[in-house]
Design a protein around this motif. Structure first.
Motif, PDB file in Angstrom:
ATOM      1  N   SER A  70       0.835  -1.202   0.000  1.00  0.00           N
ATOM      2  CA  SER A  70       0.000   0.000   0.000  1.00  0.00           C
ATOM      3  C   SER A  70       0.863   1.242   0.000  1.00  0.00           C
ATOM      4  O   SER A  70       2.086   1.180   0.139  1.00  0.00           O
ATOM      5  CB  SER A  70      -0.919   0.001   1.227  1.00  0.00           C
ATOM      6  OG  SER A  70      -0.135  -0.027   2.408  1.00  0.00           O
TER       7      SER A  70
ATOM      8  N   ARG B 169      -1.752  -3.385  10.340  1.00  0.00           N
ATOM      9  CA  ARG B 169      -0.629  -2.920   9.540  1.00  0.00           C
ATOM     10  C   ARG B 169       0.631  -2.866  10.393  1.00  0.00           C
ATOM     11  O   ARG B 169       0.569  -2.871  11.609  1.00  0.00           O
ATOM     12  CB  ARG B 169      -0.909  -1.538   8.941  1.00  0.00           C
ATOM     13  CG  ARG B 169      -2.136  -1.542   8.040  1.00  0.00           C
ATOM     14  CD  ARG B 169      -2.221  -0.267   7.229  1.00  0.00           C
ATOM     15  NE  ARG B 169      -3.404  -0.299   6.382  1.00  0.00           N
ATOM     16  CZ  ARG B 169      -3.470  -0.940   5.229  1.00  0.00           C
ATOM     17  NH1 ARG B 169      -2.411  -1.584   4.789  1.00  0.00           N
ATOM     18  NH2 ARG B 169      -4.569  -0.946   4.508  1.00  0.00           N
TER      19      ARG B 169
ATOM     20  N   PRO C 221      -2.127   2.482  -3.654  1.00  0.00           N
ATOM     21  CA  PRO C 221      -3.358   1.888  -3.117  1.00  0.00           C
ATOM     22  C   PRO C 221      -3.466   2.059  -1.616  1.00  0.00           C
ATOM     23  O   PRO C 221      -2.469   2.231  -0.904  1.00  0.00           O
ATOM     24  CB  PRO C 221      -3.223   0.410  -3.505  1.00  0.00           C
ATOM     25  CG  PRO C 221      -1.749   0.189  -3.670  1.00  0.00           C
ATOM     26  CD  PRO C 221      -1.194   1.480  -4.185  1.00  0.00           C
ATOM     27  N   ASP C 222      -4.725   2.006  -1.127  1.00  0.00           N
ATOM     28  CA  ASP C 222      -4.973   2.125   0.306  1.00  0.00           C
ATOM     29  C   ASP C 222      -4.635   0.848   1.054  1.00  0.00           C
ATOM     30  O   ASP C 222      -4.440   0.866   2.265  1.00  0.00           O
ATOM     31  CB  ASP C 222      -6.447   2.481   0.551  1.00  0.00           C
ATOM     32  CG  ASP C 222      -6.842   3.764  -0.145  1.00  0.00           C
ATOM     33  OD1 ASP C 222      -5.983   4.647  -0.253  1.00  0.00           O
ATOM     34  OD2 ASP C 222      -8.001   3.880  -0.574  1.00  0.00           O
ATOM     35  N   ASP C 223      -4.614  -0.270   0.355  1.00  0.00           N
ATOM     36  CA  ASP C 223      -4.394  -1.560   0.996  1.00  0.00           C
ATOM     37  C   ASP C 223      -3.395  -2.346   0.162  1.00  0.00           C
ATOM     38  O   ASP C 223      -3.232  -2.115  -1.049  1.00  0.00           O
ATOM     39  CB  ASP C 223      -5.726  -2.316   1.104  1.00  0.00           C
ATOM     40  CG  ASP C 223      -5.649  -3.484   2.074  1.00  0.00           C
ATOM     41  OD1 ASP C 223      -4.578  -3.654   2.711  1.00  0.00           O
ATOM     42  OD2 ASP C 223      -6.641  -4.216   2.211  1.00  0.00           O
ATOM     43  N   ASP C 224      -2.718  -3.303   0.817  1.00  0.00           N
ATOM     44  CA  ASP C 224      -1.819  -4.174   0.083  1.00  0.00           C
ATOM     45  C   ASP C 224      -2.601  -4.986  -0.944  1.00  0.00           C
ATOM     46  O   ASP C 224      -3.794  -5.248  -0.780  1.00  0.00           O
ATOM     47  CB  ASP C 224      -1.104  -5.127   1.040  1.00  0.00           C
ATOM     48  CG  ASP C 224      -0.031  -4.412   1.835  1.00  0.00           C
ATOM     49  OD1 ASP C 224      -0.027  -3.171   1.847  1.00  0.00           O
ATOM     50  OD2 ASP C 224       0.794  -5.096   2.464  1.00  0.00           O
TER      51      ASP C 224
ATOM     52  N   GLY D  37      -7.820  -5.762  -1.578  1.00  0.00           N
ATOM     53  CA  GLY D  37      -7.231  -4.492  -1.988  1.00  0.00           C
ATOM     54  C   GLY D  37      -7.211  -4.314  -3.488  1.00  0.00           C
ATOM     55  O   GLY D  37      -7.130  -3.181  -3.984  1.00  0.00           O
TER      56      GLY D  37
END
Length: 837
Positions: free
Chosen positions: A497, A528, A694-697, A651
């Protein structure tokens, strides 16, 4: 600002009330010709309007004591609130306007002083004269000359007069014609005129500023409405280069019968309060802007943008090099010369020509330069750039001194950037267009801004250090490369991310199972940072361990769920979901082409048929790991050879700018398109779906199915009779010769003989023998008993117990897997060298 006059001194009262009776006005054009003459001027000098209008104003000047007729003895001073003065402030000769028409204000907007005029009857009369550039009411260009006629003194002041004079604010009374009647000491000090000099003047005549028109209109509204009015105005006092903010209160004055007699004007200088509010507003804005990023250069740029132009004309931020290089802070005190990297700068001039270094460049500061001295001493420094100081800098840092001289920098502040005992860099502020130098308050503001930026920079430094550690841990725990499997052709991608979101716990893996089968798995740990990465590693290790004993997908997830539950208990955390996780586990058999799937709170995989049709494989989605609620159900389906399985974390298809349904449809569309390879298809997916940060992996695993055809698999049903062992050996030998594996015949016969004998002796029918020609030679014996064999140490005179020991020594690896109808013992041999199969 002049000193307030003594409030106890006798004061002249206007009688009758001030107005036209006590005021003489005239207008003069730029050629020095009289263009207007009031009734007050007639009473003052005795001339009627028709006698003077159109004549040079210089003719009204009285002769000097020496008999000169030029009238060059006017004493006064030009008042310029915006720049240089243009007259003789020492009582010398005044220059003429046009053809010697008296005081000249060519270098300023107004003039005041005493001047000797000639009365009509011939005697000289010295009057106080106030001149404004440009007459009111849109008249012709020129000058407005105003003089209050001499008045007779009245009775001494009363106690009420004392209170009025000493009121701690600017206070004045205006009549109904908006002419000044009374002014207290602070009003006199603010205008630099005595009450006698101001009496009878309107505010526009007195101040001569655009703001005075606005205030006078407000005074007129007060007279019309009879209601109080509050407003704020900005004026520059005589001789002051800084504009002041005034809070003005206007109130109607009524007599005993209720009739309006005028307006009370009260004003208070709120410049200090206004500046304090502006500083507080600037600090609040800086806190909001600086704390919203985890990027070193962005924080530095925000600091420079906040400071310019409200604090400085130019600002730069330089950081020590260890920050961008990801190193730890240097130990001990800094050593000179100091090398800094320019992180940001900003100027009120286009292109920031004051900057000696470009953003990203390294600059070395010698020991006695302002920047190095500030860092070494650890405290802010303010400098007024005097010629002697600039000469001193030129000997130590000639390049920067030349740039300072070139742009006329007259005042600088250098502040160290430190947080939690770590020196991070410096901030430099300079003024060259703003005339006022930096003050102590400006220095405090610069220090506070820099301190807030330093905390943000240090937070970013700490975060980036933790992120790098988490990324290194994550990379070490994820598979470095996917194994080469007979059952599946695979490609994968992992994208962490953005910096703000932090390292997550997404993971994937591919595992070789017995019987040429393969398992693929993808999971996502909630949370995280380092803890999420470590938890991901523990789960991946657990999955590989459970897969090694060939548990079915649903049973494997059940054991994994128990492990996560124990993690909750061991950590004794109050945040239950901090260790939550999802997982999808898929097993594919290339012989039967059967696929078994189980999911724990994870998105279902997509399967793309060889024809290009994309569908969701919809196994019953169980709860996330760690809840321990329900068993995990298994979905089994048959996949044609060449089918494509897509496993991913959420994600990939979900985000702040995309609904999960839209992301899934986009993924279907991309996977349905032809691509030259799985690697190219992975790249196509990442280009179409997630944003750059991206906001997430994101974890993506693509697997294309392969099949082992019948020519590479041989199967025999074995009767539960000891005589069948010999037949099993003969069938095995024939199949090995057919595959070109003659060199493995002896070893394989021993393995088959031992496994079949054990199945007949200890197992239950039906018994089945299967050989699989893969990269390795695989031998499997299955029976209906669930009892698993185990090796034991045989004694010298024991008749049995050595079979599995021999099998283990001859095999590359061996094991047992359970099924719903019994067990299978399998043995693998390495036949990669010398085989012709």
């Amino acid at each position: 600002m002049m000193t307030p006059p003594d409030p106890t001194a006798p004061r002249v009262r206007p009688d009758p009330p001030p107005g036209a009776l006590g005021l003489a006005t005239a207008t003069v054009d730029d050629h020095g010709v009289l263009t207007g003459w009031s009734e007050g001027a007639r009473r003052l000098l005795g001339y009627r309007a028709e006698e003077v209008v159109g004549r040079p104003a210089a003719e009204l000047r009285a002769e000097t004591a020496t008999g000169d007729s030029g009238g060059d003895t006017a004493r006064g001073s030009p008042e310029d609130t915006g720049g240089d003065t243009g007259g003789d402030t020492g009582g010398g000769t005044a220059r003429g306007t046009g053809e010697g028409a008296g005081p000249c204000l060519a270098h300023g907007p107004r003039w005041s002083g005493r001047i000797a005029l000639c009365h009509r009857d011939g005697h000289p009369l010295e009057v106080e004269l106030l001149a404004h550039r440009g007459p009111p009411d849109d008249g012709p260009a020129g000058w407005l000359l105003v003089s209050a006629a001499p008045l007779e003194p009245q009775e001494p002041v009363t106690p009420a007069d004392h209170a009025f004079a000493q009121c701690p604010c600017v206070l004045a009374l205006f009549d109904t014609e908006l002419r000044l009647a009374r002014a207290n000491a602070y009003m006199q000090a603010a205008t630099a005129r005595s009450e006698e000099q101001m009496r009878g003047l309107r505010l526009t005549e007195l101040v001569g500023h655009g703001e005075s028109d606005r205030v006078e209109r407000a005074m007129r509204r007060v007279l019309e409405s009879g209601e109080r009015l509050e407003l704020e105005t900005h004026l520059r006092e005589p001789g002051d280069r800084q504009e002041h903010t005034w809070s003005v209160s206007l109130a109607p004055l009524a007599n005993r019968t209720g009739g309006l007699r005028g307006v009370c004007f009260a004003a208070r200088d709120t410049t200090a309060e206004q500046e304090a509010r502006q500083r507080l507003q600037l600090l609040n804005e800086a806190g909001a802007r600086l704390g919203s990023h985890l990027d070193l250069d962005r924080i530095a740029q925000e600091l420079a943008e906040v400071a310019v132009p409200r604090l400085a004309d130019f600002a730069s931020v330089d950081l020590l090099t260890f920050l961008h290089e990801g190193d730890e802070p240097p130990e001990g005190p800094l050593r000179e010369p100091v090398t800094l990297r320019r992180a940001a700068h900003r100027s009120i001039l286009d292109g920031a020509p004051e900057a000696l270094a470009d953003v990203g460049d390294l600059a070395t500061h010698p020991r006695h330069s302002p920047t190095a001295a500030c860092l070494l001493k650890g405290r802010a420094a303010r400098h007024q750039v005097t010629p002697s100081l600039l000469a001193s800098w030129e000997t130590k840092d000639p390049g920067r001194a030349a740039r300072i001289r070139e742009h006329g920098v007259h005042s600088v502040i250098v502040t160290p950037m430190r947080a939690r005992g770590v020196t991070l860099g410096t901030a430099f502020f300079a003024r060259h267009r703003t005339p006022a130098p930096f003050t102590d308050d400006d220095t405090l503001l610069a220090e506070e801004l820099t301190a807030r930026a330093a905390v943000c920079v240090d937070n970013t430094r700490r975060y980036l250090r933790e992120r790098r550690t988490a990324e290194a841990l994550q990379r070490s725990l994820l598979p470095q490369r996917l194994p080469e499997l007979t059952a599946l052709e695979m490609a994968s991608r992992y994208r962490p991310s953005g910096a703000w979101a932090g390292v997550g716990g997404d993971w994937f893996d591919a595992i070789q199972l017995s019987g040429a089968r393969a398992a693929v798995v993808v999971g996502d740990v909630v949370g995280r940072g380092i803890h999420a990465a470590a938890t991901m590693g523990r789960l991946r290790t657990a999955v590989r361990t459970l897969a090694d004993i060939d548990l079915p997908p649903g049973e494997l997830l059940t054991h994994l769920d128990d492990m996560v539950t124990r993690l909750y208990s061991d950590e004794k955390t109050e945040r239950f979901w901090s260790f939550g996780a999802t997982c999808l586990y898929v097993v594919y058999d290339p012989v039967s082409r059967r696929c078994s799937i189980a999911a724990a709170g994870h998105p279902a995989p997509l399967v793309i048929s060889p024809e290009g049709t994309a569908d969701v494989l919809g196994p019953p989605i169980g709860p996330p790991l760690g809840l321990g609620e329900l068993p995990f159900e298994i979905m089994e389906t048959e996949l044609p050879e060449g089918s494509l399985l897509a496993l991913y974390t959420n994600g990939l298809i979900n985000g702040r700018e995309r609904e999960i349904g839209d992301g899934l449809e986009t993924l279907r569309d991309v996977l349905s398109r032809p691509a030259p390879s799985l690697d190219a298809l992975c790249d196509d997916v990442l280009r179409a779906l997630p944003p750059a940060h991206p906001d997430d992996d994101i974890a993506l695993l693509l697997a294309r199915t392969r099949a082992l055809h019948s020519d590479r698999v041989a199967t025999w049903d074995i009767p539960a009779d000891a005589r069948a062992v010999a037949e099993a050996r003969r069938s095995t030998t024939e199949q090995l010769i057919d595959w070109g594996l003659e060199e493995t015949v002896f070893t394989t016969e021993l393995i088959v003989s031992e496994l079949v004998t054990n199945a007949i002796r200890y197992g239950r029918p039906p018994i089945r023998l299967r050989l699989i020609r893969d990269r390795d030679l695989i031998c499997e014996v299955s029976d209906a008993s669930s009892t698993a064999p185990h090796m034991r140490r045989a004694r010298v005179f024991d008749e049995g117990g050595r079979g599995l020991m021999l099998v283990a020594q001859m095999a590359t690896r061996w094991g047992t897997r359970q099924s719903t109808d019994g067990k299978t013992i399998w043995v693998e041999q390495d036949v990669s060298t010398g085989s012709t199969g």
